[in-house]
Design an enzyme around this catalytic site. Sequence first.
Site, PDB file in Angstrom:
ATOM      1  N   LYS A 112       0.836  -1.214   0.000  1.00 12.43           N
ATOM      2  CA  LYS A 112       0.000   0.000   0.000  1.00 12.43           C
ATOM      3  C   LYS A 112       0.864   1.255   0.000  1.00 12.43           C
ATOM      4  O   LYS A 112       0.491   2.279  -0.577  1.00 12.43           O
ATOM      5  CB  LYS A 112      -0.937  -0.002   1.208  1.00 12.43           C
ATOM      6  CG  LYS A 112      -2.085  -0.960   1.022  1.00 12.43           C
ATOM      7  CD  LYS A 112      -3.277  -0.595   1.893  1.00 12.43           C
ATOM      8  CE  LYS A 112      -4.444  -1.514   1.604  1.00 12.43           C
ATOM      9  NZ  LYS A 112      -5.543  -1.352   2.534  1.00 12.43           N
ATOM     10  N   LYS A 192      -3.949 -10.431  -7.362  1.00  5.93           N
ATOM     11  CA  LYS A 192      -5.089 -10.843  -6.539  1.00  5.93           C
ATOM     12  C   LYS A 192      -6.295  -9.986  -6.935  1.00  5.93           C
ATOM     13  O   LYS A 192      -6.127  -8.800  -7.218  1.00  5.93           O
ATOM     14  CB  LYS A 192      -4.684 -10.556  -5.076  1.00  5.93           C
ATOM     15  CG  LYS A 192      -5.621 -11.039  -4.043  1.00  5.93           C
ATOM     16  CD  LYS A 192      -5.255 -10.407  -2.712  1.00  5.93           C
ATOM     17  CE  LYS A 192      -5.679  -8.959  -2.677  1.00  5.93           C
ATOM     18  NZ  LYS A 192      -5.727  -8.333  -1.366  1.00  5.93           N
ATOM     19  N   LYS A 195     -10.307  -4.460  -5.177  1.00  8.10           N
ATOM     20  CA  LYS A 195     -11.122  -3.291  -5.539  1.00  8.10           C
ATOM     21  C   LYS A 195     -10.262  -2.241  -6.226  1.00  8.10           C
ATOM     22  O   LYS A 195     -10.663  -1.605  -7.183  1.00  8.10           O
ATOM     23  CB  LYS A 195     -11.730  -2.660  -4.273  1.00  8.10           C
ATOM     24  CG  LYS A 195     -12.653  -3.596  -3.528  1.00  8.10           C
ATOM     25  CD  LYS A 195     -12.910  -3.127  -2.101  1.00  8.10           C
ATOM     26  CE  LYS A 195     -13.233  -4.295  -1.215  1.00  8.10           C
ATOM     27  NZ  LYS A 195     -13.465  -3.984   0.186  1.00  8.10           N
TER      28      LYS A 195
HETATM   29  P1  TYM Z   1     -10.742  -6.328   2.879  1.00  9.11           P
HETATM   30  O1  TYM Z   1     -11.828  -5.322   2.987  1.00  9.11           O
HETATM   31  O2  TYM Z   1      -9.609  -6.034   1.959  1.00  9.11           O
HETATM   32  O3  TYM Z   1     -11.325  -7.728   2.420  1.00  9.11           O
HETATM   33  C1  TYM Z   1     -12.398  -8.378   3.106  1.00  9.11           C
HETATM   34  C2  TYM Z   1     -12.134  -9.881   3.124  1.00  9.11           C
HETATM   35  O4  TYM Z   1     -12.036 -10.388   1.791  1.00  9.11           O
HETATM   36  C3  TYM Z   1     -10.835 -11.141   1.647  1.00  9.11           C
HETATM   37  N1  TYM Z   1     -10.329 -10.981   0.269  1.00  9.11           N
HETATM   38  C4  TYM Z   1      -9.998 -11.990  -0.534  1.00  9.11           C
HETATM   39  N2  TYM Z   1     -10.013 -13.324  -0.362  1.00  9.11           N
HETATM   40  C5  TYM Z   1      -9.615 -14.099  -1.393  1.00  9.11           C
HETATM   41  N3  TYM Z   1      -9.199 -13.598  -2.595  1.00  9.11           N
HETATM   42  C6  TYM Z   1      -9.174 -12.268  -2.814  1.00  9.11           C
HETATM   43  N4  TYM Z   1      -8.792 -11.790  -3.984  1.00  9.11           N
HETATM   44  C7  TYM Z   1      -9.579 -11.398  -1.759  1.00  9.11           C
HETATM   45  N5  TYM Z   1      -9.662 -10.051  -1.623  1.00  9.11           N
HETATM   46  C8  TYM Z   1     -10.119  -9.813  -0.382  1.00  9.11           C
HETATM   47  C9  TYM Z   1      -9.874 -10.522   2.658  1.00  9.11           C
HETATM   48  O5  TYM Z   1      -8.830 -11.422   2.985  1.00  9.11           O
HETATM   49  C10 TYM Z   1     -10.797 -10.229   3.820  1.00  9.11           C
HETATM   50  O6  TYM Z   1     -10.958 -11.374   4.633  1.00  9.11           O
HETATM   51  N6  TYM Z   1      -7.887  -5.655   6.951  1.00  9.11           N
HETATM   52  C11 TYM Z   1      -9.095  -6.287   6.459  1.00  9.11           C
HETATM   53  C12 TYM Z   1     -10.350  -5.875   7.225  1.00  9.11           C
HETATM   54  C13 TYM Z   1     -10.275  -6.027   8.720  1.00  9.11           C
HETATM   55  C14 TYM Z   1     -10.361  -7.233   9.450  1.00  9.11           C
HETATM   56  C15 TYM Z   1     -10.292  -6.845  10.838  1.00  9.11           C
HETATM   57  C16 TYM Z   1     -10.454  -8.584   9.087  1.00  9.11           C
HETATM   58  C17 TYM Z   1     -10.170  -4.996   9.613  1.00  9.11           C
HETATM   59  N7  TYM Z   1     -10.181  -5.488  10.891  1.00  9.11           N
HETATM   60  C18 TYM Z   1     -10.325  -7.818  11.845  1.00  9.11           C
HETATM   61  C19 TYM Z   1     -10.491  -9.535  10.132  1.00  9.11           C
HETATM   62  C20 TYM Z   1     -10.417  -9.139  11.479  1.00  9.11           C
HETATM   63  C21 TYM Z   1      -9.286  -5.906   5.002  1.00  9.11           C
HETATM   64  O7  TYM Z   1      -8.755  -4.942   4.536  1.00  9.11           O
HETATM   65  O8  TYM Z   1     -10.188  -6.695   4.336  1.00  9.11           O
END
Ligand code: TYM
Length: 335
Positions: A112, A192, A195
């Site tokens: 990032k 991957k 968004k």
């Molecule tokens: P975020 O918003 O990027 O994504 C949400 C969830 O989707 C999963 N994910 C994927 N899994 C498989 N293939 C992909 N291409 C893919 N893109 C996204 C992510 O692994 C995630 O599980 N930091 C986290 C949000 C967060 C969180 C937490 C998660 C904040 N606090 C506490 C667990 C516990 C995030 O940015 O997810």
Amino acid sequence: MKKRLFSGIQPTGEVHIGNYLGAIKNWVSLLDPYDCIFSIVDYHAITVPQDPKSMPKQILHVATVNIAAGLDPQRCTLFVQSQVCEHTELAWIFHTITPMGHLERMTQFKDKAKQHRENVNAGLFSYPILQAADIMLYKAEAVPVGEDQVQHIELSREIARKFNARYGNIFPEPQELLSTAPRIMGLDAKNKMSKSLNNYISLIESPEDIWKKLSVAVTDENRKRRSDPGDPDKCNIYHLHKHFSSPEEIDWSAHGCRTAGIGCLDCKRCLWKNIVKELTPIREKAMALFENQNYVIEVLQKGAERCQEMARQTMQEVKEAIGLQLTPQPVKTKV
Ligand code: TYM
């Protein structure tokens, strides 16, 4: 007593099939065995620039799509992170026990920081500490996430261990739960699905728009002509079949590709039909909920109320453990 589970999703852009297969579908399957808490993590989202005017819409949008995808509010708690102020309070305390070196190792921070060179802020750097606080505030033991989050959960465990060793045993060590699709690749087949890279299929896209994207998606790049045999293991479309298609169709796709019996467009058409079949009920439910956003607001309010109560109790325990709680002293009377 059910074990507690926590996970979160950022309110940034569309919810895509990577989120769905990597996380949300797994969340839905865990609703009954666990006491589930899910958060729309808006404080995490603002570590990169967001448009303040569209944030409320974005938050509601992501909450709506998650409910439509199966997060039944009767069977889980759904809330917005910034509505429970203890998240940032606990995060501060965790800042004081997290070594800088651990944060410097986080691959998501490195990625990032490259993507947002003009705004490498302290929040982006300490992002995983807030994530640890999200989980620990509710003493969650299970954290279903995609593979990209595993390093953050490992750090959460280290923070729990450090805190417990210094101040007493308060937090369970959280464990990540991976789905059968922990890393879905984007339609570019290089990165991957994400968004920010615009290489995704959203959960609520129309069948026509899904086809527009799928028809030009990258396949096995060595298969230049229809008559060339391909290697399904090198084809992202084949990998997507594994998550949407029947065993017979998956075999048909692999065999047809290897023998040049089918073309990439035939293979994509079959995948498209199956994606549309799975996403249509989600899209229809989301459309109905978009007409009833007050219901979603109510769900989020109820969720926040439950979480505020739990968070308050944890913070009381934490402050007592650290020695930040003043207890009333007996009044001294003058003689
Ligand atoms: P975020 O918003 O990027 O994504 C949400 C969830 O989707 C999963 N994910 C994927 N899994 C498989 N293939 C992909 N291409 C893919 N893109 C996204 C992510 O692994 C995630 O599980 N930091 C986290 C949000 C967060 C969180 C937490 C998660 C904040 N606090 C506490 C667990 C516990 C995030 O940015 O997810």
